[in-house]
Design a protein around this motif. Structure first.
Motif, PDB file in Angstrom:
ATOM      1  N   ASP A  23       4.965   0.375  10.980  1.00 43.54           N
ATOM      2  CA  ASP A  23       5.657   1.376  11.075  1.00 43.54           C
ATOM      3  C   ASP A  23       7.231   1.366   9.413  1.00 43.54           C
ATOM      4  OD1 ASP A  23       7.777   0.562  12.581  1.00 43.54           O
ATOM      5  OD2 ASP A  23       8.290   2.201  13.900  1.00 43.54           O
ATOM      6  N   THR A  24       7.817   0.474  10.242  1.00 45.50           N
ATOM      7  CA  THR A  24       9.284  -0.277   9.124  1.00 45.50           C
ATOM      8  C   THR A  24       8.170  -0.519   7.810  1.00 45.50           C
ATOM      9  OG1 THR A  24      10.467  -0.809  11.346  1.00 45.50           O
ATOM     10  CG2 THR A  24      11.109  -1.074   8.734  1.00 45.50           C
ATOM     11  N   ALA A  25       7.061  -1.417   7.721  1.00 45.77           N
ATOM     12  CA  ALA A  25       7.127  -1.516   6.226  1.00 45.77           C
ATOM     13  C   ALA A  25       6.558  -0.474   5.547  1.00 45.77           C
ATOM     14  CB  ALA A  25       6.172  -3.293   6.651  1.00 45.77           C
ATOM     15  N   ALA A  26       5.569   0.351   6.333  1.00 49.23           N
ATOM     16  CA  ALA A  26       5.376   1.429   5.415  1.00 49.23           C
ATOM     17  C   ALA A  26       6.557   2.076   5.478  1.00 49.23           C
ATOM     18  CB  ALA A  26       4.661   2.567   6.832  1.00 49.23           C
ATOM     19  N   ALA A  27       7.281   2.526   5.865  1.00 49.85           N
ATOM     20  CA  ALA A  27       8.239   3.271   5.082  1.00 49.85           C
ATOM     21  C   ALA A  27       9.421   2.931   4.343  1.00 49.85           C
ATOM     22  CB  ALA A  27       9.262   3.383   6.330  1.00 49.85           C
ATOM     23  N   LEU A  28       9.472   1.460   4.769  1.00 52.36           N
ATOM     24  CA  LEU A  28      10.262   0.704   3.754  1.00 52.36           C
ATOM     25  C   LEU A  28       9.598   0.136   2.500  1.00 52.36           C
ATOM     26  CD1 LEU A  28      13.482  -1.079   3.461  1.00 52.36           C
ATOM     27  CD2 LEU A  28      11.881  -3.272   4.077  1.00 52.36           C
ATOM     28  N   GLY A  29       8.527   0.275   2.163  1.00 56.74           N
ATOM     29  CA  GLY A  29       7.398   0.201   1.028  1.00 56.74           C
ATOM     30  C   GLY A  29       7.948   1.563   0.217  1.00 56.74           C
ATOM     31  N   ALA A  30       7.282   2.083   0.781  1.00 54.58           N
ATOM     32  CA  ALA A  30       7.516   4.089   0.545  1.00 54.58           C
ATOM     33  C   ALA A  30       8.937   4.297   0.306  1.00 54.58           C
ATOM     34  CB  ALA A  30       7.305   4.858   1.448  1.00 54.58           C
ATOM     35  N   PHE A  31       9.926   4.330   1.058  1.00 60.47           N
ATOM     36  CA  PHE A  31      11.649   4.212  -0.399  1.00 60.47           C
ATOM     37  C   PHE A  31      11.711   3.130  -1.095  1.00 60.47           C
ATOM     38  CE2 PHE A  31      12.012   6.660   4.234  1.00 60.47           C
ATOM     39  CZ  PHE A  31      11.768   7.567   4.010  1.00 60.47           C
ATOM     40  N   GLY A  32      11.313   2.335  -1.103  1.00 55.08           N
ATOM     41  CA  GLY A  32      12.546   1.412  -1.801  1.00 55.08           C
ATOM     42  C   GLY A  32      11.252   0.062  -2.183  1.00 55.08           C
ATOM     43  N   ALA A  40       0.711  -1.175   0.115  1.00 53.16           N
ATOM     44  CA  ALA A  40       0.066  -0.573  -0.336  1.00 53.16           C
ATOM     45  C   ALA A  40       0.973   0.991  -0.021  1.00 53.16           C
ATOM     46  CB  ALA A  40      -0.733  -0.693   1.624  1.00 53.16           C
ATOM     47  N   ALA A  41       1.916   1.108   0.743  1.00 53.04           N
ATOM     48  CA  ALA A  41       2.863   2.031   0.827  1.00 53.04           C
ATOM     49  C   ALA A  41       3.563   2.582  -0.117  1.00 53.04           C
ATOM     50  CB  ALA A  41       3.204   2.934   1.890  1.00 53.04           C
ATOM     51  N   ALA A  42       3.864   1.613  -1.061  1.00 52.49           N
ATOM     52  CA  ALA A  42       4.982   1.851  -2.597  1.00 52.49           C
ATOM     53  C   ALA A  42       3.685   2.114  -2.761  1.00 52.49           C
ATOM     54  CB  ALA A  42       5.402   0.565  -3.057  1.00 52.49           C
ATOM     55  N   ALA A  43       2.167   1.398  -3.254  1.00 55.35           N
ATOM     56  CA  ALA A  43       1.451   2.069  -4.235  1.00 55.35           C
ATOM     57  C   ALA A  43       0.909   3.763  -4.569  1.00 55.35           C
ATOM     58  CB  ALA A  43       0.041   1.211  -4.267  1.00 55.35           C
ATOM     59  N   ALA A  44       1.523   4.175  -3.102  1.00 58.20           N
ATOM     60  CA  ALA A  44       0.818   5.433  -2.752  1.00 58.20           C
ATOM     61  C   ALA A  44       1.457   6.141  -3.045  1.00 58.20           C
ATOM     62  CB  ALA A  44       0.757   5.430  -1.501  1.00 58.20           C
ATOM     63  N   ALA A  45       3.811   5.548  -3.048  1.00 58.42           N
ATOM     64  CA  ALA A  45       4.832   6.957  -3.359  1.00 58.42           C
ATOM     65  C   ALA A  45       4.813   7.277  -4.781  1.00 58.42           C
ATOM     66  CB  ALA A  45       5.680   5.922  -2.784  1.00 58.42           C
ATOM     67  N   SER A  46       4.580   5.915  -5.390  1.00 60.36           N
ATOM     68  CA  SER A  46       4.280   6.017  -6.842  1.00 60.36           C
ATOM     69  C   SER A  46       3.441   6.871  -7.588  1.00 60.36           C
ATOM     70  CB  SER A  46       3.428   4.469  -7.333  1.00 60.36           C
ATOM     71  OG  SER A  46       2.390   5.010  -7.225  1.00 60.36           O
ATOM     72  N   LEU A  47       2.916   7.641  -6.809  1.00 56.30           N
ATOM     73  CA  LEU A  47       1.647   8.813  -7.091  1.00 56.30           C
ATOM     74  C   LEU A  47       2.688  10.172  -7.339  1.00 56.30           C
ATOM     75  CD1 LEU A  47      -1.315   7.753  -5.909  1.00 56.30           C
ATOM     76  CD2 LEU A  47      -0.530   7.073  -8.224  1.00 56.30           C
TER      77      LEU A  47
END
Length: 438
Positions: free
Chosen positions: A71-80, A28-35
């Motif tokens: 929190d780690t999972a969310a940040a990791l998805g957003a950054f990488g 979910a975080a990676a999908a949001a960050a990609s926008l």
């Protein structure tokens, strides 16, 4: 609507890198960050249902050197993370992303909210970067992205939305309702529809999970349950037989997966640990019986089908350990079939397994899951062997029903109705430990 074995495998069996609850948050975080256009999120906010929260608290996230936490999972998805890879979203994470994640969590830029009254799988991630915001929502299934918003506006026609990636939650709901209407005999008949492509896919699943088991036996990650059992065999303190072989393979794979090994698992019914339990006991028994590889793969296919059947009643996440009662039921059905059992023997094996393991709770994903998977795997083989010897739990006993179908339905009732307060109590205990510093 009628479903085939191919439909079930397509919807219920898929590779996943890392425990599926934190991975779903990372997705979910990676999908949001990609926008977003800006490379560095200022803040990340996460909302999750109680079971996602419970299962994401303590399990190591692969490729991070031992990091844990939602929190780690969310940040990791957003950054990488790469959201286009679905449940393998973290396969692209590198050291730079891990370093940025550590800094983000250290600076308290990630806020995780528990939606205590939320029922069903739910994840919402909101990322703020400058004046922009991006949001992703996952519902029902771990990779079912239902909503993408940029600055509050829907993102039209995104390939990340689950229905556009072939992950149709509506189709899965229809499959679950269809499965509930089937008899065990009908589920067995589905195996006649397996084709060459299905067998290749099933073999890939066996190989994928065997790589995790081999990693666990070589490297001693997690609790080291599998490697310890192997050592006890070498020391002649226990004997290797098909029951012990199933326990060793399955727990070693769980050691690797729960210990953060950067290897995918072939999941079953939305869970990597379910996939390990559904597949590896059958693979272990394969070494002890005279049968073909196709026989083994057919047994694995039945295991996936029965696992999906039970999960249709219990739901994706609950207070009952699905590796024990759902994937365990699948595994014992597959083992009984592989050992030459009839539908009657498969039914007896499911009843035996249920009578033995119905009380095992789920207290979140963590290294100790390897112990539960060892128990489930060994019991799956034992239950099948007992059924083939004419030992069957009586229908007058406890929650055992007059048929395997009714027995599996009763497990669903226990999970969805009888264990609600248990689930709350488990989470309360886990939260008390967390906030007391343990």
């Amino acid at each position: 609507m009628t479903f085939s074995i191919k439909d079930i495998l397509l919807m219920e069996v898929a590779p996943a890198l890392g425990c599926t609850e934190p991975v779903a948050i990372a997705l979910a975080a990676a999908a949001a960050a990609s926008l977003l256009d800006h490379p560095e999120p200022d803040a990340i906010e996460v909302w999750v249902d109680p079971n996602i929260y419970k299962n994401g608290l303590a399990v190591i996230i692969p490729g991070t050197g031992g990091l844990v936490g939602l929190d780690t999972a969310a940040a990791l998805g957003a950054f990488g993370g790469d959201a286009s890879r679905g449940l393998e979203v973290l396969d692209t994470v590198d050291d730079a992303a891990v370093d940025r994640t550590r800094a983000c969590v250290r600076d308290a830029r990630v806020l995780v909210n528990l939606l205590e009254d939320r029922k069903g799988l739910f994840i919402r991630v909101l990322i703020r970067s400058g004046a922009d915001t991006a949001e992703a929502v996952i519902e029902g299934v771990h990779d079912n992205i239902t909503t993408l918003l940029r600055n509050g506006q829907p993102v039209a026609d995104s390939p990340l939305v689950a229905s556009k990636r072939g992950v149709d939650k509506g189709g899965l709901c229809a499959l679950e309702e269809w499965l509930k209407a089937q008899s065990l005999d009908r589920l067995l008949e589905l195996l006649d529809g397996l084709d060459a492509d299905d067998l290749v896919f099933l073999r890939e699943g066996v190989d994928t999970n065997m790589r995790l088991a081999e990693y666990g036996l070589r490297n001693d990650p997690g609790l080291g349950v599998g490697r310890t059992l192997e050592r006890l065999v070498r020391q002649k303190l226990i004997c290797r037989d098909m029951v012990q072989a199933a326990r060793i393979l399955t727990s070693a794979a769980a050691d690797a997966r729960m210990g953060g090994a950067r290897l995918p698992a072939m999941s079953s019914a939305g869970s990597g640990n379910h996939g390990l339990t559904a597949i590896l006991p059958i693979r272990a028994v394969y070494d002890y019986v005279a049968c073909t590889e196709e026989d083994m793969l057919r047994a694995v296919a039945l295991s996936h089908v029965v696992t999906a059947y039970v999960k249709a009643y219990t739901g994706r996440l609950s207070a009952v350990c699905g590796c024990s009662v759902a994937a365990g039921a699948g595994a014992t059905a597959g083992v009984a079939l592989l050992l030459g059992g009839s539908a009657r023997h498969v039914a007896g094996a499911i009843k035996n397994l249920t009578g033995d393991l119905a009380g095992v709770i789920c207290d979140g994903a963590k290294a100790g899951c390897a112990l539960k998977l060892a128990t489930a795997a060994g019991t799956a083989v034992q239950a099948a062997l007992f059924a083939l010897q004419g030992v069957n739990v009586w229908e007058t006993d406890g929650i055992i029903g007059p048929s395997p179908e009714k027995t599996m339905q009763n497990i669903g009732t226990l999970s969805t109705e009888g264990m609600i307060e248990t689930d709350r109590t488990i989470l309360k205990i886990m939260l008390e430990k967390r906030f007391s510093g343990y």
